[in-house]
Design a protein around this motif. Structure first.
Motif, PDB file in Angstrom:
ATOM      1  N   SER A   1       0.889  -1.188  -0.202  1.00 51.35           N
ATOM      2  CA  SER A   1       0.044  -0.008   0.139  1.00 51.35           C
ATOM      3  C   SER A   1       0.824   1.379  -0.108  1.00 51.35           C
ATOM      4  N   LEU A   2       0.125   2.529  -0.490  1.00 54.76           N
ATOM      5  CA  LEU A   2       1.136   3.798  -0.610  1.00 54.76           C
ATOM      6  C   LEU A   2      -0.247   4.721  -0.489  1.00 54.76           C
ATOM      7  N   ARG A   3      -0.021   5.573   0.277  1.00 55.84           N
ATOM      8  CA  ARG A   3      -0.793   6.864   0.024  1.00 55.84           C
ATOM      9  C   ARG A   3      -0.424   8.092  -0.385  1.00 55.84           C
ATOM     10  N   LEU A   4      -0.994   8.610  -1.444  1.00 57.05           N
ATOM     11  CA  LEU A   4      -0.433   9.868  -2.371  1.00 57.05           C
ATOM     12  C   LEU A   4      -1.363  11.003  -1.569  1.00 57.05           C
ATOM     13  N   SER A   5      -0.617  12.167  -1.269  1.00 58.08           N
ATOM     14  CA  SER A   5      -1.543  13.416  -0.925  1.00 58.08           C
ATOM     15  C   SER A   5      -0.915  14.612  -1.908  1.00 58.08           C
ATOM     16  N   CYS A   6      -2.101  15.459  -2.137  1.00 62.42           N
ATOM     17  CA  CYS A   6      -1.538  16.662  -2.869  1.00 62.42           C
ATOM     18  C   CYS A   6      -2.296  17.947  -2.371  1.00 62.42           C
ATOM     19  N   ALA A   7      -1.512  18.866  -2.254  1.00 62.46           N
ATOM     20  CA  ALA A   7      -2.124  20.202  -1.610  1.00 62.46           C
ATOM     21  C   ALA A   7      -1.924  21.275  -2.437  1.00 62.46           C
ATOM     22  N   ALA A   8      -3.112  22.010  -2.640  1.00 61.34           N
ATOM     23  CA  ALA A   8      -3.070  23.025  -3.695  1.00 61.34           C
ATOM     24  C   ALA A   8      -2.868  24.480  -2.902  1.00 61.34           C
ATOM     25  N   SER A   9      -2.207  25.238  -3.545  1.00 56.20           N
ATOM     26  CA  SER A   9      -1.896  26.619  -2.657  1.00 56.20           C
ATOM     27  C   SER A   9      -1.859  27.701  -3.472  1.00 56.20           C
ATOM     28  N   GLY A  10      -1.942  29.119  -3.157  1.00 54.74           N
ATOM     29  CA  GLY A  10      -1.878  30.112  -3.988  1.00 54.74           C
ATOM     30  C   GLY A  10      -3.305  30.887  -3.757  1.00 54.74           C
ATOM     31  N   MET A  11      -3.476  31.584  -4.969  1.00 52.86           N
ATOM     32  CA  MET A  11      -4.730  32.293  -5.198  1.00 52.86           C
ATOM     33  C   MET A  11      -5.758  31.408  -5.786  1.00 52.86           C
ATOM     34  N   ILE A  12      -6.634  30.925  -4.956  1.00 51.08           N
ATOM     35  CA  ILE A  12      -7.562  30.034  -5.470  1.00 51.08           C
ATOM     36  C   ILE A  12      -8.943  30.447  -4.955  1.00 51.08           C
ATOM     37  N   PHE A  13     -10.082  30.732  -6.110  1.00 54.79           N
ATOM     38  CA  PHE A  13     -11.185  31.094  -5.669  1.00 54.79           C
ATOM     39  C   PHE A  13     -12.333  29.801  -5.186  1.00 54.79           C
TER      40      PHE A  13
ATOM     41  N   ILE B   1     -13.005  35.077  -8.857  1.00 61.16           N
ATOM     42  CA  ILE B   1     -14.503  35.139  -9.377  1.00 61.16           C
ATOM     43  C   ILE B   1     -14.823  35.061 -10.508  1.00 61.16           C
ATOM     44  N   SER B   2     -13.949  36.055 -11.111  1.00 64.84           N
ATOM     45  CA  SER B   2     -14.195  36.272 -12.541  1.00 64.84           C
ATOM     46  C   SER B   2     -13.465  35.219 -13.690  1.00 64.84           C
ATOM     47  N   SER B   3     -12.614  34.454 -13.207  1.00 68.50           N
ATOM     48  CA  SER B   3     -11.878  33.466 -13.995  1.00 68.50           C
ATOM     49  C   SER B   3     -12.545  32.563 -14.573  1.00 68.50           C
ATOM     50  N   VAL B   4     -12.120  31.751 -15.512  1.00 72.03           N
ATOM     51  CA  VAL B   4     -12.838  30.760 -16.346  1.00 72.03           C
ATOM     52  C   VAL B   4     -12.114  29.711 -15.614  1.00 72.03           C
ATOM     53  N   GLY B   5     -12.880  28.573 -15.669  1.00 77.33           N
ATOM     54  CA  GLY B   5     -12.054  27.236 -14.955  1.00 77.33           C
ATOM     55  C   GLY B   5     -10.687  26.738 -15.758  1.00 77.33           C
ATOM     56  N   THR B   6      -9.599  26.374 -14.966  1.00 74.56           N
ATOM     57  CA  THR B   6      -8.547  25.814 -15.762  1.00 74.56           C
ATOM     58  C   THR B   6      -8.057  24.709 -15.197  1.00 74.56           C
ATOM     59  N   ASP B   7      -7.246  23.930 -15.881  1.00 71.87           N
ATOM     60  CA  ASP B   7      -6.578  22.697 -15.281  1.00 71.87           C
ATOM     61  C   ASP B   7      -5.265  23.248 -14.635  1.00 71.87           C
ATOM     62  N   TYR B   8      -4.955  22.577 -13.578  1.00 74.33           N
ATOM     63  CA  TYR B   8      -3.640  22.746 -12.840  1.00 74.33           C
ATOM     64  C   TYR B   8      -2.981  21.614 -12.639  1.00 74.33           C
ATOM     65  N   TRP B   9      -1.764  21.376 -12.592  1.00 71.80           N
ATOM     66  CA  TRP B   9      -1.093  20.090 -12.390  1.00 71.80           C
ATOM     67  C   TRP B   9      -0.069  20.129 -11.611  1.00 71.80           C
ATOM     68  N   GLY B  10       0.348  19.060 -10.809  1.00 68.49           N
ATOM     69  CA  GLY B  10       1.688  18.796 -10.119  1.00 68.49           C
ATOM     70  C   GLY B  10       2.587  18.304 -10.828  1.00 68.49           C
ATOM     71  N   LYS B  11       3.792  18.191 -10.372  1.00 66.20           N
ATOM     72  CA  LYS B  11       4.994  17.805 -11.069  1.00 66.20           C
ATOM     73  C   LYS B  11       4.935  16.155 -11.080  1.00 66.20           C
ATOM     74  N   GLY B  12       4.089  15.712 -10.406  1.00 63.96           N
ATOM     75  CA  GLY B  12       4.228  14.041 -10.281  1.00 63.96           C
ATOM     76  C   GLY B  12       5.243  13.436  -9.207  1.00 63.96           C
ATOM     77  N   THR B  13       4.748  12.271  -9.049  1.00 64.40           N
ATOM     78  CA  THR B  13       5.509  11.149  -8.049  1.00 64.40           C
ATOM     79  C   THR B  13       5.392  10.058  -8.568  1.00 64.40           C
ATOM     80  N   LEU B  14       6.749   9.438  -8.262  1.00 65.56           N
ATOM     81  CA  LEU B  14       6.860   8.100  -9.053  1.00 65.56           C
ATOM     82  C   LEU B  14       6.473   7.112  -8.008  1.00 65.56           C
ATOM     83  N   VAL B  15       5.674   6.065  -8.496  1.00 62.23           N
ATOM     84  CA  VAL B  15       5.001   4.946  -7.886  1.00 62.23           C
ATOM     85  C   VAL B  15       5.800   3.637  -8.614  1.00 62.23           C
ATOM     86  N   THR B  16       6.553   2.789  -7.916  1.00 62.21           N
ATOM     87  CA  THR B  16       7.313   1.737  -8.374  1.00 62.21           C
ATOM     88  C   THR B  16       6.752   0.549  -7.707  1.00 62.21           C
ATOM     89  N   VAL B  17       5.994  -0.463  -8.283  1.00 61.82           N
ATOM     90  CA  VAL B  17       5.547  -1.517  -7.682  1.00 61.82           C
ATOM     91  C   VAL B  17       6.559  -2.753  -8.152  1.00 61.82           C
TER      92      VAL B  17
END
Length: 121
Positions: free
Chosen positions: A17-29, A103-119
């Motif tokens: 088992s593994l647990r991945l976590s991700c936190a979003a930060s910055g200017m977020i509406f 509040i006036s923004s359109v929706g946009t996709d944001y991505w993390g840099k990625g984390t490697l999972v090796t099984v």
């Protein structure tokens, strides 16, 4: 500026088992959907699991019953609990968030840099 920072990848034996976590930060509406994608060597990036702000969840068939996605809307975090890992789960896992910065923004996709999972044994 928005950042998505992942943690929790690594090397694990089959069945582990593994647990991945991700936190979003910055200017977020607002954040609509958060999720996890993965990309194995030589393959296209695929959606693993996603969760909306209302709690609607979607999984790719290959991980149903093994992976669990969860989210903390107040903290802008998303996690992926991965149990019963298989060698075919080996990939770089990317956090994704579809959000509006203002509040006036359109929706946009944001991505993390990625984390490697090796099984592997």
């Amino acid at each position: 500026q928005v950042q998505l920072v992942e943690s929790g990848g690594g090397l694990v034996q089959p069945g582990g088992s593994l647990r991945l976590s991700c936190a979003a930060s910055g200017m977020i509406f607002s954040i609509n959907t958060m999720g996890w994608y993965r990309q194995a060597p030589g393959k296209a990036r695929e959606l693993v699991a996603s969760i909306t702000s209302a709690g609607r969840i979607n999984y790719v068939d290959s991980v149903k019953g093994r992976f669990t996605i969860s989210r903390d809307n107040a903290k802008n975090t998303v996690s992926l609990q991965m149990n019963g890992l298989k060698p075919e789960d080996t990939a770089v896992y990317y956090c994704n968030a579809f959000m509006r910065q203002y509040i006036s923004s359109v929706g946009t996709d944001y991505w993390g840099k990625g984390t490697l999972v090796t099984v592997s044994s």
